[in-house]
Write a protein that holds these residues in place. Structure first.
Motif, PDB file in Angstrom:
ATOM      1  N   ARG A   2      64.190  22.470  45.672  1.00 49.68           N
ATOM      2  CA  ARG A   2      64.917  23.242  46.682  1.00 49.68           C
ATOM      3  C   ARG A   2      65.291  22.358  47.869  1.00 49.68           C
ATOM      4  O   ARG A   2      64.518  21.514  48.308  1.00 49.68           O
ATOM      5  N   SER A   3      66.521  22.573  48.413  1.00 51.62           N
ATOM      6  CA  SER A   3      66.989  21.773  49.548  1.00 51.62           C
ATOM      7  C   SER A   3      66.385  22.265  50.858  1.00 51.62           C
ATOM      8  O   SER A   3      65.928  23.408  50.974  1.00 51.62           O
ATOM      9  N   PHE A   4      66.407  21.386  51.846  1.00 54.71           N
ATOM     10  CA  PHE A   4      65.977  21.770  53.184  1.00 54.71           C
ATOM     11  C   PHE A   4      66.894  22.863  53.732  1.00 54.71           C
ATOM     12  O   PHE A   4      68.113  22.808  53.541  1.00 54.71           O
ATOM     13  N   PRO A   5      66.339  23.839  54.431  1.00 52.71           N
ATOM     14  CA  PRO A   5      67.184  24.851  55.071  1.00 52.71           C
ATOM     15  C   PRO A   5      67.931  24.246  56.252  1.00 52.71           C
ATOM     16  O   PRO A   5      67.420  23.328  56.909  1.00 52.71           O
ATOM     17  N   PRO A   6      69.136  24.700  56.540  1.00 51.51           N
ATOM     18  CA  PRO A   6      69.865  24.173  57.700  1.00 51.51           C
ATOM     19  C   PRO A   6      69.149  24.508  58.998  1.00 51.51           C
ATOM     20  O   PRO A   6      68.469  25.534  59.107  1.00 51.51           O
ATOM     21  N   LEU A   7      69.309  23.619  59.988  1.00 51.82           N
ATOM     22  CA  LEU A   7      68.663  23.801  61.287  1.00 51.82           C
ATOM     23  C   LEU A   7      69.695  23.506  62.369  1.00 51.82           C
ATOM     24  O   LEU A   7      69.706  22.424  62.964  1.00 51.82           O
ATOM     25  N   PRO A   8      70.592  24.461  62.649  1.00 53.43           N
ATOM     26  CA  PRO A   8      71.666  24.203  63.615  1.00 53.43           C
ATOM     27  C   PRO A   8      71.160  24.132  65.050  1.00 53.43           C
ATOM     28  O   PRO A   8      70.147  24.741  65.402  1.00 53.43           O
ATOM     29  N   ARG A  36      59.886  16.576  51.287  1.00 58.84           N
ATOM     30  CA  ARG A  36      59.571  17.776  50.507  1.00 58.84           C
ATOM     31  C   ARG A  36      58.848  17.359  49.236  1.00 58.84           C
ATOM     32  O   ARG A  36      59.008  16.242  48.761  1.00 58.84           O
ATOM     33  N   PHE A  37      58.065  18.288  48.693  1.00 58.45           N
ATOM     34  CA  PHE A  37      57.354  17.968  47.464  1.00 58.45           C
ATOM     35  C   PHE A  37      57.016  19.244  46.706  1.00 58.45           C
ATOM     36  O   PHE A  37      57.000  20.349  47.267  1.00 58.45           O
ATOM     37  N   SER A  38      56.771  19.067  45.423  1.00 57.47           N
ATOM     38  CA  SER A  38      56.351  20.174  44.568  1.00 57.47           C
ATOM     39  C   SER A  38      55.378  19.638  43.542  1.00 57.47           C
ATOM     40  O   SER A  38      55.231  18.420  43.363  1.00 57.47           O
ATOM     41  N   MET A  39      54.681  20.536  42.852  1.00 57.59           N
ATOM     42  CA  MET A  39      53.683  20.161  41.859  1.00 57.59           C
ATOM     43  C   MET A  39      54.110  20.668  40.491  1.00 57.59           C
ATOM     44  O   MET A  39      54.499  21.841  40.349  1.00 57.59           O
ATOM     45  N   PRO A  50      65.417  14.229  52.572  1.00 59.79           N
ATOM     46  CA  PRO A  50      66.392  15.272  52.898  1.00 59.79           C
ATOM     47  C   PRO A  50      67.518  15.399  51.876  1.00 59.79           C
ATOM     48  O   PRO A  50      68.016  16.503  51.644  1.00 59.79           O
ATOM     49  N   GLU A  51      67.913  14.280  51.253  1.00 55.38           N
ATOM     50  CA  GLU A  51      69.082  14.319  50.376  1.00 55.38           C
ATOM     51  C   GLU A  51      68.831  13.765  48.989  1.00 55.38           C
ATOM     52  O   GLU A  51      69.755  13.714  48.180  1.00 55.38           O
ATOM     53  N   THR A  52      67.614  13.339  48.684  1.00 63.15           N
ATOM     54  CA  THR A  52      67.343  12.724  47.385  1.00 63.15           C
ATOM     55  C   THR A  52      65.922  13.022  46.968  1.00 63.15           C
ATOM     56  O   THR A  52      65.099  13.466  47.771  1.00 63.15           O
ATOM     57  N   THR A  53      65.641  12.797  45.690  1.00 58.57           N
ATOM     58  CA  THR A  53      64.267  12.837  45.216  1.00 58.57           C
ATOM     59  C   THR A  53      63.885  11.434  44.785  1.00 58.57           C
ATOM     60  O   THR A  53      64.735  10.623  44.408  1.00 58.57           O
ATOM     61  N   TYR A  54      62.586  11.138  44.849  1.00 56.53           N
ATOM     62  CA  TYR A  54      62.117   9.786  44.586  1.00 56.53           C
ATOM     63  C   TYR A  54      61.544   9.698  43.179  1.00 56.53           C
ATOM     64  O   TYR A  54      60.700  10.504  42.784  1.00 56.53           O
ATOM     65  N   ALA A  55      62.008   8.682  42.429  1.00 52.59           N
ATOM     66  CA  ALA A  55      61.591   8.531  41.039  1.00 52.59           C
ATOM     67  C   ALA A  55      60.127   8.130  40.924  1.00 52.59           C
ATOM     68  O   ALA A  55      59.481   8.395  39.915  1.00 52.59           O
ATOM     69  N   GLY A  56      59.599   7.485  41.939  1.00 51.05           N
ATOM     70  CA  GLY A  56      58.212   7.050  41.902  1.00 51.05           C
ATOM     71  C   GLY A  56      57.803   6.471  43.232  1.00 51.05           C
ATOM     72  O   GLY A  56      58.609   6.401  44.167  1.00 51.05           O
TER      73      GLY A  56
END
Length: 293
Positions: A2-8, A36-39, A50-56
């Motif tokens: 899930r993406s970060f919610p906007p924070l205007p 951000r993270f998930s299990m 904020p804009e990408t996920t990390y492969a490792g």
């Protein structure tokens, strides 16, 4: 994920619809980078910015690695499994705290502070939602992590004017907060920045700045920032975690601390320091301290 919610920004522009209706939570805005993270089902934690996920682990920027390490060390997998039917549907959001223009008390400020929790649908007919700020704070506490601090809770929206609101002092530095996050329990959110705040700017250091060594001189960076106090702090942290305070482990920790706590930016390019060259310059300083213990 899930993406970060906007924070205007709500100062100088109309507030998002219904943000100031009802009762508000006013949270400290921490100057850092979103993490951000998930299990997954096996218990493996996956991280993203904020804009990408990390492969490792090697793909995580150096300045964010202390935050990733804090989450991995403290995250209570069984608490999450016991709290929800579908742990894989939960995404945790927060801020990896590092120097982006605001100089915090780095010894006290945790490497990671939670801001939001998204819980996905349990049934096909349901939709997911972000949890209210009080619930999110309780969830982070339940899994072993800290959440951003609240300045005020349950403030009547009619009594809050973002144009005249005085930014409170930070809980994590001697000075004002970088800003305030305004939340309501229906999911509305916005931010009020302190005057002149560098939040989100990610300013790069420039050679010639009085507090930044030349970026093409690893020895100068090591001399300025690989201090005995910083090295001792990394050694103590490794000892506390029984992780083995070898010269290599301490050198890695010192480079991560420099990336998190100082204006130096690491990476490719002429305006960024080479992490391998800086680490090589740090190793001998670390060796002197470690061998002398």
């Amino acid at each position: 994920m899930r993406s970060f919610p906007p924070l205007p920004d709500v100062r100088g522009s109309p507030a998002p619809d219904d943000l100031l209706d009802g009762h508000l939570w006013l949270l400290e805005l921490i100057d850092g980078t979103g993490l951000r993270f998930s299990m997954d089902e096996s218990g493996l934690l996956r991280f993203g910015g904020p804009e990408t996920t990390y492969a490792g682990p090697e793909a995580v920027p150096i300045a964010l690695r202390p935050a990733v390490g804090r989450v991995r060390e403290r995250f209570d997998r069984e608490a999450l499994r016991g709290a929800v039917d579908d742990p894989e549907g939960v995404v945790f959001f927060g801020v990896a705290t590092h120097h982006r223009g605001t100089d915090y008390d780095w010894d006290r400020l945790p490497p990671f502070l939670g801001t939001d929790v998204w819980i996905g649908p349990r049934e096909e007919t349901e939709t997911g939602a972000f949890r209210p700020p009080d619930a999110a704070a309780a969830i982070f506490e339940g899994i072993g992590l800290g959440a951003v601090n609240a300045f005020e809770r349950e403030v009547n929206g009619r009594d809050f004017d973002p144009e005249t609101y005085a930014i409170p002092g930070s809980a994590w530095r001697d000075g004002p907060a970088a800003g305030v996050v305004v939340r309501n329990k229906r999911g509305g959110r916005g931010k009020v920045l302190a005057a002149g705040a560098a939040t989100g700017a990610g300013e790069r250091p420039r050679e010639g700045d009085s507090d930044v060594p030349p970026l093409d001189d690893p020895e100068a960076i090591a001399a300025a920032y690989a201090t005995e106090e910083r090295i001792e702090r990394v050694v103590d942290d490794l000892d506390r975690r029984k992780a083995g305070a070898t010269v290599d482990a301490v050198a890695d920790g010192v480079v991560e601390a420099v990336a998190r706590e100082t204006p130096v930016r690491f990476g490719a390019g002429g305006e960024r320091a080479d992490p391998d060259r800086v680490r090589a310059a740090v190793v001998e300083r670390v060796r002197v301290v470690v061998d002398g213990r």
